[in-house]
Design an enzyme around this catalytic site. Structure first.
Site, PDB file in Angstrom:
ATOM      1  N   ASP A 159     -24.499  12.051 120.676  1.00  0.00           N
ATOM      2  CA  ASP A 159     -23.671  11.824 121.859  1.00  0.00           C
ATOM      3  C   ASP A 159     -23.200  13.169 122.418  1.00  0.00           C
ATOM      4  O   ASP A 159     -23.620  14.228 121.960  1.00  0.00           O
ATOM      5  CB  ASP A 159     -22.471  10.948 121.502  1.00  0.00           C
ATOM      6  CG  ASP A 159     -22.868   9.502 121.258  1.00  0.00           C
ATOM      7  OD1 ASP A 159     -23.874   9.056 121.836  1.00  0.00           O
ATOM      8  OD2 ASP A 159     -22.171   8.805 120.500  1.00  0.00           O
ATOM      9  N   GLU A 198     -16.839   5.684 111.850  1.00  0.00           N
ATOM     10  CA  GLU A 198     -17.042   6.573 113.009  1.00  0.00           C
ATOM     11  C   GLU A 198     -15.983   6.257 114.058  1.00  0.00           C
ATOM     12  O   GLU A 198     -15.945   5.144 114.595  1.00  0.00           O
ATOM     13  CB  GLU A 198     -18.449   6.376 113.585  1.00  0.00           C
ATOM     14  CG  GLU A 198     -18.766   7.272 114.765  1.00  0.00           C
ATOM     15  CD  GLU A 198     -18.591   6.567 116.115  1.00  0.00           C
ATOM     16  OE1 GLU A 198     -18.531   7.275 117.136  1.00  0.00           O
ATOM     17  OE2 GLU A 198     -18.529   5.332 116.136  1.00  0.00           O
ATOM     18  N   ARG A 225     -27.040  11.839 128.238  1.00  0.00           N
ATOM     19  CA  ARG A 225     -27.097  12.257 126.846  1.00  0.00           C
ATOM     20  C   ARG A 225     -28.478  12.769 126.438  1.00  0.00           C
ATOM     21  O   ARG A 225     -28.622  13.463 125.429  1.00  0.00           O
ATOM     22  CB  ARG A 225     -26.642  11.119 125.932  1.00  0.00           C
ATOM     23  CG  ARG A 225     -25.160  10.813 126.074  1.00  0.00           C
ATOM     24  CD  ARG A 225     -24.735   9.641 125.228  1.00  0.00           C
ATOM     25  NE  ARG A 225     -25.409   8.419 125.632  1.00  0.00           N
ATOM     26  CZ  ARG A 225     -25.285   7.265 124.990  1.00  0.00           C
ATOM     27  NH1 ARG A 225     -24.509   7.174 123.933  1.00  0.00           N
ATOM     28  NH2 ARG A 225     -25.931   6.193 125.409  1.00  0.00           N
ATOM     29  N   TYR A 262     -14.937  10.899 128.355  1.00  0.00           N
ATOM     30  CA  TYR A 262     -14.302  11.918 127.517  1.00  0.00           C
ATOM     31  C   TYR A 262     -15.318  12.722 126.708  1.00  0.00           C
ATOM     32  O   TYR A 262     -14.961  13.389 125.755  1.00  0.00           O
ATOM     33  CB  TYR A 262     -13.283  11.274 126.580  1.00  0.00           C
ATOM     34  CG  TYR A 262     -12.176  10.567 127.315  1.00  0.00           C
ATOM     35  CD1 TYR A 262     -11.253  11.281 128.091  1.00  0.00           C
ATOM     36  CD2 TYR A 262     -12.055   9.185 127.264  1.00  0.00           C
ATOM     37  CE1 TYR A 262     -10.243  10.630 128.773  1.00  0.00           C
ATOM     38  CE2 TYR A 262     -11.039   8.528 127.953  1.00  0.00           C
ATOM     39  CZ  TYR A 262     -10.139   9.261 128.699  1.00  0.00           C
ATOM     40  OH  TYR A 262      -9.141   8.610 129.373  1.00  0.00           O
ATOM     41  N   GLN A 263     -16.593  12.642 127.082  1.00  0.00           N
ATOM     42  CA  GLN A 263     -17.615  13.424 126.406  1.00  0.00           C
ATOM     43  C   GLN A 263     -18.396  14.245 127.428  1.00  0.00           C
ATOM     44  O   GLN A 263     -18.597  13.816 128.562  1.00  0.00           O
ATOM     45  CB  GLN A 263     -18.566  12.525 125.606  1.00  0.00           C
ATOM     46  CG  GLN A 263     -17.891  11.845 124.423  1.00  0.00           C
ATOM     47  CD  GLN A 263     -18.870  11.085 123.546  1.00  0.00           C
ATOM     48  OE1 GLN A 263     -20.027  10.928 123.878  1.00  0.00           O
ATOM     49  NE2 GLN A 263     -18.384  10.615 122.413  1.00  0.00           N
ATOM     50  N   ASP A 315     -29.895   1.515 124.051  1.00  0.00           N
ATOM     51  CA  ASP A 315     -28.987   2.546 123.555  1.00  0.00           C
ATOM     52  C   ASP A 315     -29.597   3.329 122.396  1.00  0.00           C
ATOM     53  O   ASP A 315     -28.934   3.643 121.432  1.00  0.00           O
ATOM     54  CB  ASP A 315     -27.641   1.922 123.144  1.00  0.00           C
ATOM     55  CG  ASP A 315     -26.525   2.964 123.019  1.00  0.00           C
ATOM     56  OD1 ASP A 315     -26.710   4.084 123.518  1.00  0.00           O
ATOM     57  OD2 ASP A 315     -25.485   2.639 122.409  1.00  0.00           O
ATOM     58  N   LEU A 349     -20.263   3.497 109.737  1.00  0.00           N
ATOM     59  CA  LEU A 349     -19.752   2.322 110.442  1.00  0.00           C
ATOM     60  C   LEU A 349     -19.556   2.682 111.910  1.00  0.00           C
ATOM     61  O   LEU A 349     -18.508   3.192 112.313  1.00  0.00           O
ATOM     62  CB  LEU A 349     -18.449   1.844 109.805  1.00  0.00           C
ATOM     63  CG  LEU A 349     -18.544   1.499 108.311  1.00  0.00           C
ATOM     64  CD1 LEU A 349     -17.163   1.118 107.780  1.00  0.00           C
ATOM     65  CD2 LEU A 349     -19.550   0.378 108.069  1.00  0.00           C
ATOM     66  N   ASP A 350     -20.576   2.412 112.705  1.00  0.00           N
ATOM     67  CA  ASP A 350     -20.551   2.788 114.116  1.00  0.00           C
ATOM     68  C   ASP A 350     -19.578   1.911 114.897  1.00  0.00           C
ATOM     69  O   ASP A 350     -19.501   0.698 114.666  1.00  0.00           O
ATOM     70  CB  ASP A 350     -21.960   2.650 114.713  1.00  0.00           C
ATOM     71  CG  ASP A 350     -22.013   3.040 116.175  1.00  0.00           C
ATOM     72  OD1 ASP A 350     -21.913   4.242 116.469  1.00  0.00           O
ATOM     73  OD2 ASP A 350     -22.127   2.137 117.024  1.00  0.00           O
TER      74      ASP A 350
END
Length: 473
Positions: free
Chosen positions: A285, A227, A385, A330-331, A42, A185-186
């Protein structure tokens, strides 16, 4: 603030600083350096450990040198760590004898006997189309299960345990020691799991966790940035509690305004946005859709998405689908420049609005260079992405800086970076002389500096003045 990977403007942290010092010392004062730790997936967000820099990206000395010149933000994955981390591997090897057994959220221990039921699974706010669980095969021959919200490499942590809380403290203090000013803070909203909830932003426990983390960083004067991609009311809750937050709604609302030549929805959002926030148009993202829900009507959201696929340069629906490993339905995967049809005038207007919006502007490195969709990298990797993750060499950055749109954006950022009218303690006034125009006025706290943006969304023309004098980009 710039958002960048360590190897996306030059091949490592040292080269990145060379690029920034050469071209952007006057235009940027902060850098969000995306994960630069050893990672198993990732693009860095499955960290093996936080006490080392990935050797391919540089050393702690390189990171600390960057932090001397720019306020530095780094990511801390509150929700998870890599399955290849020393901690997880020790648990696999030693099972119940491992000192790290309580670091991870054991799926079977979490649920009472006879659960989870299908109703339990359906209730969970999920990032994938199955239960968020992965098997663990221990060295003693037994098998267990662990919470696994995101990718198969990212094993969820049990934020309730003393082991995890000590891990949080040790890690955050180590990052601060190496020069971090802001900790992002992911995946923060997923960190708390609780029976009979959807396991997303669970209140009041999420505030308890945030308070614990704040107590760790406060003595060091460090800022936390949770985040969260979700409804704007959650953003307002963070602001009401005094925390910085993200404006992930602005990208889609601004596209709506630019596509339709209509300033009304944008003006409404700017009027109710918190000042203590970081604004975005683009990130590592995709463009968030759910973030703009109820700020745009369902019809307006659909219309904006459809127009994006129609107007956007080389933007296709399939690039945001399972065929291209999209993690979030949703992206939408695209660069912001290409979402506007690679149109210089529309893009500069979008950035001008961002500079005047409440908060601190963040500009993603591809957006910094008005980058087009990278179809070669997309097809090579089949990772949606990556359409917005081009790898620029230092020489490529030099070439991109020759483009007029990039030069004007640089000048806009330099203006925003130094103009005192953009005081977070100051005021903002938003007016719409007509449905297709907007006027945004920012005034500093003592009233000595006033900056004004007057824009026309039908023509994409805009002017900037400070205390009545024109600013030329």
């Amino acid at each position: 603030m710039l958002i960048t990977y360590a190897d996306s403007m030059g091949k490592n942290v040292h080269e990145l600083q060379g690029v920034l010092d050469k071209h952007y010392r006057d235009a940027l004062s902060m850098v969000h350096l995306l994960p630069f730790f050893p990672s198993s997936g990732d693009r860095g967000f499955a960290p093996l450990r936080y006490d080392e820099v990935d050797p391919a990206l540089g050393t702690w000395a390189d990171v600390e040198q960057l932090a001397k010149h720019y306020d530095l933000m780094t990511d801390f994955m509150v929700n998870h760590i890599s399955r290849h981390s020393p901690q997880f591997q020790d648990w696999v090897a030693r099972h119940n004898d491992s000192a790290w057994r309580d670091l991870f959220l054991d799926w079977d221990k979490f649920w009472p006997a006879g659960r989870p039921t299908q109703a339990d699974i359906d209730l969970i706010y999920k990032r994938k189309d199955k239960a968020p669980v992965a098997p663990v095969h221990f060295a003693d021959g037994t098998t267990g299960q662990v919470w696994n919200t995101f990718g198969e490499e990212q094993m969820d942590l049990d934020v309730r345990s003393a082991t995890t809380q000590k891990f949080f403290k040790d890690t955050l203090e180590s990052l601060i020691h190496h020069g971090m000013n802001i900790i992002r803070l992911d995946a923060f909203a997923y960190a708390v799991k609780k029976l009979d909830t959807d396991d997303f932003f669970v209140e009041p426990e999420i505030w308890d966790l945030l308070g614990q983390l704040q107590d760790i960083v406060t003595p060091h004067g460090v800022t936390l940035l949770p985040e969260i991609h979700e409804h704007y009311t959650i953003v307002h809750k963070l602001a009401a509690h005094g925390y910085y937050c993200y404006d992930f709604a602005l990208p889609m609302i601004l596209l709506h305004s630019l596509y339709r030549g209509d300033s009304r929805r944008l003006a409404h959002w700017l009027k109710i946005s918190p000042m203590k926030q970081f604004t975005t148009l683009d990130t590592h993202d995709g463009l968030g859709v759910v973030d703009a829900k109820d700020l745009l009507s369902p019809e307006e959201l659909d219309d904006t998405k459809n127009e994006l696929y129609k107007v956007g340069a080389n933007v296709k629906r399939k690039y945001s689908s399972a065929a291209y490993n999209n993690l979030d339905i949703y992206q939408i995967n695209t660069t912001y420049y290409s979402a506007l049809g690679d149109n210089d005038a529309a893009y500069l207007l979008a950035r001008a609005v961002q500079m005047f919006a409440p908060g601190i502007p963040q500009v993603y490195y591809v957006g910094l260079l008005a980058g087009k969709n990278d179809l070669d990298l997309l097809e090579k990797t089949k990772e949606g992405r990556n359409i917005n993750r081009h790898y620029y060499t230092a020489a490529e950055v030099d070439q991109e800086m020759e483009r007029p749109v990039v030069q004007k954006l640089h000048n806009l950022l330099a203006f925003r970076n130094h103009e005192e009218a953009f005081d977070l303690e100051g005021s903002i006034d938003v007016a719409t002389p007509t449905d297709h125009e907007i006027m945004i006025t920012r005034t500093n706290q003592d009233g000595s500096r006033t900056a004004k943006l007057a824009a026309d969304f039908s023509t994409k023309a805009f002017t900037i003045t400070v205390n009545g004098a024109a600013v030329n980009l």
